[in-house]
Design a protein around this motif. Sequence first.
Motif, short mmCIF file in Angstrom:
data_model
loop_
_atom_site.label_atom_id
_atom_site.label_comp_id
_atom_site.label_asym_id
_atom_site.label_seq_id
_atom_site.Cartn_x
_atom_site.Cartn_y
_atom_site.Cartn_z
N GLN A 25 0.87 -1.34 -0.08
CA GLN A 25 -0.12 -0.03 0.13
C GLN A 25 0.96 1.33 0.03
O GLN A 25 0.34 2.33 0.36
N PRO A 72 -10.74 -8.02 -1.26
CA PRO A 72 -9.43 -7.61 -1.02
C PRO A 72 -8.36 -7.60 -1.92
O PRO A 72 -8.56 -8.56 -2.94
N ASN A 74 -11.27 -0.53 5.32
CA ASN A 74 -9.93 -0.96 5.13
C ASN A 74 -9.51 -0.71 6.58
O ASN A 74 -8.54 -1.75 7.09
N CYS A 75 -9.70 0.31 7.34
CA CYS A 75 -9.15 0.52 8.48
C CYS A 75 -10.03 1.47 9.55
O CYS A 75 -11.12 1.61 8.81
N ARG A 84 -12.90 -5.26 4.72
CA ARG A 84 -11.75 -6.20 4.04
C ARG A 84 -11.08 -6.62 5.47
O ARG A 84 -9.94 -7.32 5.00
N ASN A 85 -11.49 -5.99 6.50
CA ASN A 85 -10.64 -6.64 7.92
C ASN A 85 -11.75 -6.82 8.84
O ASN A 85 -12.35 -5.80 9.29
#
Length: 644
Positions: free
Chosen positions: A143, A180, A264-265, A284-285
């Motif tokens: 990333q 992902p 994603n976060c 995705r997490n």
Amino acid sequence: MEEAQLLVELKRMVFKSLRCLRFLIVLDDVWDRELCYELAKLFPNDYTGSRILLTTRLYEVAACAYPLNTFRVPFLDKKESWDLLRTKVFGEQESLSYKLEKAGKKIAENCEGLPLTIVTVANILSEANKTIEYWNEVATDKQNSVYKDAYDQMLKVLYRSYDYLPQHLKACFLYIGAFPQNYWVYGYHLTNLWNAEGFLNSKSMHYSHPPMSSTNGTHPYLFELSCKNVTMYYTDIIKYQLHSSFWYLCNKEAAKNKFFYAFNCRADALIEEDVNYQRRLCTRNNVLLAIEDVRNSIASASTVRSLLCIGPHHHYPIPVCLENLRLLKVLETLSIRSYEFPMEVLKLVQLKYLGLSYDGNLPTSISKLWNLQYLIVSRHSAERFVGNVSDMPIEIWNMKELKCVQTGGKDLPHPCEGSHLPNLLELKCVGPQSCTKDVFEKIPNLKALVIGIQLAPDATEILTCFDHISHLHQLQELGCYIMNPTLKTEVVTPLAPLSDFPSSLTKLTLSGLGYPWEEMRKISSLPNLTHLELKFYAFRGPKWEVRDNEFQSLVDLDIQDTDLEQWKFFGNYCCFPSIGFLHIAHCYKLKEIPLTFGTSLGDIQVVDCNPMVVECANKLKRYWDDKYSHENSLFAYVRSSWDG
């Protein structure tokens, strides 16, 4: 009229100017098949050794060169990638420090074999500090801004691949980007989700075969995306993936069009204006679902229609807040273990797709989901198929909209009088107890059936899973897997008589059944059988003899893990006249491959077999090039660990 006359005159001048000359003409990055045919008329064939080189991203355009040579440019391997990166960054500089070279090789590997990515990344690195610390940062994080900057610079080139997609494929392509980065997803998983989302129209359902036939029985849309070279395809298990450059393009385009929003976060949950009014959310997490900010963010998106929890598999239960998501039509949570059934799901009456990882019994109130079309239950225990775990609830027979049911090893219960599932097309992961006359008669339109069998350690009972298969008059795909085969003769009954197998059958997959090769005669004359997969001693014995009147329609043959030694063809004509793809793996005793296949053969793969078979495959390639190269080129992939 004047323009038309001018164009005709221009074509005549080009043709005339090339007469009797030896020329090389390059047609680069061509997108229009009809244009190819028109241009081909401009070039005279005077047998002077002239050549036309055409490059394209589209299979249909490349097919214009048939029956001349076509070549699919492969990705660069690790060494080729590093050589290109090093040359672009350092030129002819001979020596680099070990640590810098190690980081550089990893950076090159992160470019995933695409020369455009490697060159673009190299240009960025050339203008940055060439310190070991900086290069290690780039190497260890895919990333990193270096890759993102490279993908941004590549967008102008790559966007044309997206822009040229037909409208019906654009949404399907963007949807893969919700998964992902570098995630391999099963083809059937995608098509089930696409169908629930409404991307697949009635004329392109999974079981209607278009003129351009797909490979391995995959959906035509998946086949089309592969032919457009925007997806990568893993043939062994029919999985699809996006190259990171296309994955980045998908996410940029999806954000611009509000096609989906990805968590994603934790920071992604704090952008409230971006989350609200989204149609699709994906995590995705999955750990993020345990964070209050994320849960609140999802709960606030009351208009969301799809929630995709598609991060790496999580081994512990995580709460999924569904209370405010009453408009959900798609709920995908297969990667999250559920130790208790989430009862709030039963309030989602608009739900069309439910994917759940759950070992327990489904509640009888599951029938409240009267709109449900896809019920996908996966077991998270080690044994996916276990007989007699329990049955699905009897109320499942009231869910008339069901198109696909994956039971996670459970069996369908005995139907009550008057019960039936008229729309059910796929039934997967059931045991042999579901294969009764009473059950099959209540699912008359079934197209695909997958049977999983877990044998008891001392099993002696004869299996009869094919006894009533004749009642499925529209069956096209059949799979039967023994998960822990013993290869005892008394465990498996002989194959059902040919008359009992529906003539509609197009794909047959068998694994662990241990039939003698002589039993193959009972399926070899099925008129519509195009795909045959034989895995882990599906058939056993030293000799398989094939006659020239057998397997007349077979296109794809996959043989893996067998004790076969001699494979012989008999007859006056070629056997397997329609075969296009041949895959042989882990057949360590097999000594040779016959040479007399039909001229449709275009792809042969031999993986970890006897060296004699490896040599035979190479011989077949040479024989083919000598005899049929003017009609059809043969791609041969041979990999053997015998060579060390």
